[in-house]
Design a protein around this motif. Structure first.
Motif, PDB file in Angstrom:
ATOM      1  N   PRO A  23       0.800  -1.221   0.000  1.00  0.00           N
ATOM      2  CA  PRO A  23       0.000   0.000   0.000  1.00  0.00           C
ATOM      3  C   PRO A  23       0.825   1.259   0.000  1.00  0.00           C
ATOM      4  O   PRO A  23       0.380   2.301  -0.443  1.00  0.00           O
ATOM      5  CB  PRO A  23      -0.810  -0.130   1.315  1.00  0.00           C
ATOM      6  CG  PRO A  23      -0.832  -1.590   1.615  1.00  0.00           C
ATOM      7  CD  PRO A  23       0.468  -2.121   1.094  1.00  0.00           C
TER       8      PRO A  23
ATOM      9  N   GLY B 168      -2.656   9.618  -0.088  1.00  0.00           N
ATOM     10  CA  GLY B 168      -3.973   9.660   0.523  1.00  0.00           C
ATOM     11  C   GLY B 168      -4.032  10.610   1.698  1.00  0.00           C
ATOM     12  O   GLY B 168      -3.227  11.536   1.832  1.00  0.00           O
TER      13      GLY B 168
ATOM     14  N   ASP C 135      -7.910   4.035  12.585  1.00  0.00           N
ATOM     15  CA  ASP C 135      -9.106   3.658  11.828  1.00  0.00           C
ATOM     16  C   ASP C 135      -8.834   3.814  10.339  1.00  0.00           C
ATOM     17  O   ASP C 135      -8.472   4.912   9.883  1.00  0.00           O
ATOM     18  CB  ASP C 135     -10.299   4.531  12.228  1.00  0.00           C
ATOM     19  CG  ASP C 135     -10.705   4.319  13.678  1.00  0.00           C
ATOM     20  OD1 ASP C 135     -10.649   3.163  14.140  1.00  0.00           O
ATOM     21  OD2 ASP C 135     -11.071   5.313  14.347  1.00  0.00           O
ATOM     22  N   TYR C 136      -9.012   2.713   9.591  1.00  0.00           N
ATOM     23  CA  TYR C 136      -8.842   2.723   8.145  1.00  0.00           C
ATOM     24  C   TYR C 136     -10.220   2.785   7.486  1.00  0.00           C
ATOM     25  O   TYR C 136     -10.933   1.786   7.438  1.00  0.00           O
ATOM     26  CB  TYR C 136      -8.107   1.462   7.676  1.00  0.00           C
ATOM     27  CG  TYR C 136      -6.626   1.453   7.980  1.00  0.00           C
ATOM     28  CD1 TYR C 136      -5.701   1.859   7.026  1.00  0.00           C
ATOM     29  CD2 TYR C 136      -6.162   1.019   9.214  1.00  0.00           C
ATOM     30  CE1 TYR C 136      -4.348   1.838   7.297  1.00  0.00           C
ATOM     31  CE2 TYR C 136      -4.805   0.987   9.492  1.00  0.00           C
ATOM     32  CZ  TYR C 136      -3.901   1.411   8.533  1.00  0.00           C
ATOM     33  OH  TYR C 136      -2.553   1.384   8.802  1.00  0.00           O
ATOM     34  N   ARG C 137     -10.607   3.963   6.997  1.00  0.00           N
ATOM     35  CA  ARG C 137     -11.817   4.036   6.183  1.00  0.00           C
ATOM     36  C   ARG C 137     -11.553   3.363   4.838  1.00  0.00           C
ATOM     37  O   ARG C 137     -12.384   2.611   4.333  1.00  0.00           O
ATOM     38  CB  ARG C 137     -12.243   5.486   5.986  1.00  0.00           C
ATOM     39  CG  ARG C 137     -13.542   5.644   5.231  1.00  0.00           C
ATOM     40  CD  ARG C 137     -14.101   7.042   5.371  1.00  0.00           C
ATOM     41  NE  ARG C 137     -15.360   7.189   4.663  1.00  0.00           N
ATOM     42  CZ  ARG C 137     -16.115   8.270   4.708  1.00  0.00           C
ATOM     43  NH1 ARG C 137     -15.729   9.305   5.454  1.00  0.00           N
ATOM     44  NH2 ARG C 137     -17.240   8.332   4.041  1.00  0.00           N
ATOM     45  N   THR C 138     -10.409   3.670   4.238  1.00  0.00           N
ATOM     46  CA  THR C 138      -9.810   2.907   3.150  1.00  0.00           C
ATOM     47  C   THR C 138      -8.316   2.921   3.429  1.00  0.00           C
ATOM     48  O   THR C 138      -7.855   3.586   4.370  1.00  0.00           O
ATOM     49  CB  THR C 138     -10.075   3.519   1.758  1.00  0.00           C
ATOM     50  OG1 THR C 138      -9.290   4.722   1.606  1.00  0.00           O
ATOM     51  CG2 THR C 138     -11.545   3.860   1.559  1.00  0.00           C
ATOM     52  N   ARG C 139      -7.526   2.222   2.607  1.00  0.00           N
ATOM     53  CA  ARG C 139      -6.082   2.262   2.857  1.00  0.00           C
ATOM     54  C   ARG C 139      -5.491   3.627   2.581  1.00  0.00           C
ATOM     55  O   ARG C 139      -4.369   3.921   2.987  1.00  0.00           O
ATOM     56  CB  ARG C 139      -5.373   1.203   2.024  1.00  0.00           C
ATOM     57  CG  ARG C 139      -5.443   1.407   0.525  1.00  0.00           C
ATOM     58  CD  ARG C 139      -4.652   0.313  -0.175  1.00  0.00           C
ATOM     59  NE  ARG C 139      -4.659   0.480  -1.617  1.00  0.00           N
ATOM     60  CZ  ARG C 139      -3.932  -0.280  -2.433  1.00  0.00           C
ATOM     61  NH1 ARG C 139      -3.162  -1.224  -1.941  1.00  0.00           N
ATOM     62  NH2 ARG C 139      -3.985  -0.080  -3.736  1.00  0.00           N
ATOM     63  N   PHE C 140      -6.250   4.505   1.890  1.00  0.00           N
ATOM     64  CA  PHE C 140      -5.777   5.854   1.606  1.00  0.00           C
ATOM     65  C   PHE C 140      -6.488   6.912   2.447  1.00  0.00           C
ATOM     66  O   PHE C 140      -6.300   8.106   2.223  1.00  0.00           O
ATOM     67  CB  PHE C 140      -5.967   6.177   0.118  1.00  0.00           C
ATOM     68  CG  PHE C 140      -5.250   5.222  -0.791  1.00  0.00           C
ATOM     69  CD1 PHE C 140      -3.875   5.074  -0.709  1.00  0.00           C
ATOM     70  CD2 PHE C 140      -5.945   4.464  -1.713  1.00  0.00           C
ATOM     71  CE1 PHE C 140      -3.222   4.180  -1.548  1.00  0.00           C
ATOM     72  CE2 PHE C 140      -5.288   3.585  -2.561  1.00  0.00           C
ATOM     73  CZ  PHE C 140      -3.925   3.440  -2.443  1.00  0.00           C
ATOM     74  N   TRP C 141      -7.320   6.495   3.394  1.00  0.00           N
ATOM     75  CA  TRP C 141      -8.024   7.439   4.274  1.00  0.00           C
ATOM     76  C   TRP C 141      -7.938   6.877   5.687  1.00  0.00           C
ATOM     77  O   TRP C 141      -8.685   5.960   6.041  1.00  0.00           O
ATOM     78  CB  TRP C 141      -9.465   7.593   3.824  1.00  0.00           C
ATOM     79  CG  TRP C 141     -10.219   8.668   4.560  1.00  0.00           C
ATOM     80  CD1 TRP C 141      -9.909   9.229   5.769  1.00  0.00           C
ATOM     81  CD2 TRP C 141     -11.413   9.322   4.126  1.00  0.00           C
ATOM     82  NE1 TRP C 141     -10.810  10.188   6.121  1.00  0.00           N
ATOM     83  CE2 TRP C 141     -11.753  10.275   5.122  1.00  0.00           C
ATOM     84  CE3 TRP C 141     -12.219   9.200   3.010  1.00  0.00           C
ATOM     85  CZ2 TRP C 141     -12.893  11.074   5.026  1.00  0.00           C
ATOM     86  CZ3 TRP C 141     -13.346  10.004   2.901  1.00  0.00           C
ATOM     87  CH2 TRP C 141     -13.681  10.932   3.892  1.00  0.00           C
TER      88      TRP C 141
END
Length: 318
Positions: free
Chosen positions: A4, A268, A306-312
Motif C-alpha cells: 500500500p 492519501g 481507523d482505516y476508512r480505506t487504505r488511503f483514508w
C-alpha cells in the motif's frame, strides 16, 4: 503484489498523462471511457498515478476547448513525448486565464523537473561532478552544470546535497527564499510552509536571503529562513537528516506534528484527532513501512488507527 505504501512507477505516470490528454482535451467516446476505467482497475497503482496528474486537467478546464483540441490534435499526430505533453500543458496555462503563476499550484514545475520523486519515494544518485544528491518524498530539483559553476534549483520538497570538494567550480543553490553558495558543503534544504529549512553538516555554506545580508551557516546549524529574508536558528523535535538514512527519528514530538510529518510519506489522507494531538512521540521509525509505524503508535500510546480505506486513515483516542 505492490504494498500500500509503494509509489506508482514512472511508466504508470506516463500512462496517466496520456489518459489526461485523451479525456480532458478530446471528446472521448463511450469506448474510450470504458478503456480508461479498465486501465484504472488493471493495477493498484494506476489510481495513484491518475491522482498525481489529474488535477492538471481540472485546473486547465477553463481554457478554450477549440484551442486546446487543435493543439493536441496536432501533437497526437506527431506522437509527442511525456515531457512535451507537460510543456504543452504549461503553455496552455500561460496562454489562458490562469497565467504563469498557475504553474506552481498545477504542479507543472515538479513534473517538468530534471529529477523528482513521488509520495513515499526517496532517491539517491551521484551527479556528473561527483557530488552525492538525495531527494526526499514528493520532491523535485533542476540541475545545471557549466564551465563556470554548478547549479541546483529546489523546485519542491527536500534535498540533501553533498558537494564534491574536488570540483573547484562553486555550487549555487536556488530556492524561493534566496540563494546559497558552497564549494565543499554537505547541506539539507526543505521547502516548508514558512519558507525554507536549512541544515549544514559539513563545509563552508553561505546563505544569500532574498532581502537580507549574506550569512555564513556553520556545520551543525539548522536555520528557518522566511520569505521576508529573515532567519532564525531552530531546535527541532526530529532529526532533519533522518530521512537520508530511511528513518523518522523524533524526541518528544507532539503526535499531531508527528502524523503531519508521516503523512508526507503516504499517499492519501492521514489525520490526527485534536484530543490526541498533544501526546508525545519518541523513537526511530523505518520509513519503508508507514503502516507498521501506525501500528507501533497503538502499542506505545492510548490511540487507535481507523482505516476508512487504505488511503483514508484517522488516528483517534483508544
Amino acid at each position: 503484489m505492490p504494498t500500500p505504501d509503494s509509489a506508482p512507477a514512472q511508466a504508470q505516470v506516463d500512462q496517466a498523462i496520456d489518459w489526461l490528454v485523451k479525456l480532458r482535451f478530446d471528446s472521448p467516446s463511450p469506448h474510450t471511457e470504458q478503456q480508461f476505467q479498465h486501465w484504472l482497475a488493471s493495477h493498484p497503482h494506476n489510481p495513484l498515478a491518475w491522482q498525481r496528474v489529474s488535477h492538471l486537467g481540472d485546473e486547465l478546464a477553463g481554457l478554450p476547448k477549440a484551442l486546446s483540441r487543435r493543439t493536441l490534435d496536432a501533437s497526437q499526430r506527431q506522437r509527442i513525448s511525456r515531457r512535451d505533453h507537460l510543456k504543452l500543458l504549461a503553455v496552455l496555462a500561460v496562454g489562458g486565464s490562469l497565467g504563469w503563476a498557475a504553474r506552481e499550484p498545477l504542479g507543472i514545475p515538479q513534473l517538468l523537473a530534471d529529477s523528482s520523486t513521488a509520495t513515499g519515494e526517496r532517491r539517491r544518485w551521484q551527479g556528473s561532478d561527483g557530488s552525492r544528491i538525495q531527494l526526499n518524498t514528493a520532491s523535485a530539483i533542476d540541475l545545471s552544470y557549466s564551465v563556470e559553476q554548478r547549479r541546483l534549483q529546489l523546485v519542491r520538497g527536500e534535498v540533501s546535497l553533498d558537494s564534491n570538494p574536488n570540483d573547484n567550480r562553486p555550487f549555487r543553490i536556488d530556492t524561493r527564499v534566496g540563494q546559497l553558495a558552497t564549494l565543499d558543503g554537505h547541506l539539507l534544504l526543505r521547502d516548508n510552509d514558512q519558507g525554507l529549512l536549512l541544515a549544514v553538516r559539513r563545509g563552508d555554506v553561505t546563505l544569500f536571503p532574498s532581502s537580507a545580508s549574506p550569512r555564513r551557516v556553520l556545520p551543525g546549524e539548522t536555520l528557518q529562513v522566511w520569505a521576508s529574508g529573515s532567519f532564525q536558528a531552530v531546535t527541532l523535535h526530529s532529526d532533519p537528516w533522518g530521512w537520508t538514512d530511511g528513518v523518522l527519528s523524533v524526541q518528544q514530538m507532539p503526535l499531531g506534528e508527528f502524523i503531519a510529518e508521516l503523512a508526507r510519506y503516504r499517499p492519501g489522507l492521514l489525520r490526527c484527532a485534536p484530543e490526541v494531538a498533544d501526546l508525545k512521540v519518541s523513537g526511530t521509525y523505518q520509513l519503508a513501512d508507514t503502516a507498521q509505524i501506525l501500528q507501533l503508535l497503538t502499542r506505545s500510546l492510548p490511540v487507535r488507527v481507523d482505516y476508512r480505506t487504505r488511503f483514508w486513515v484517522s488516528i483517534g483516542a483508544a
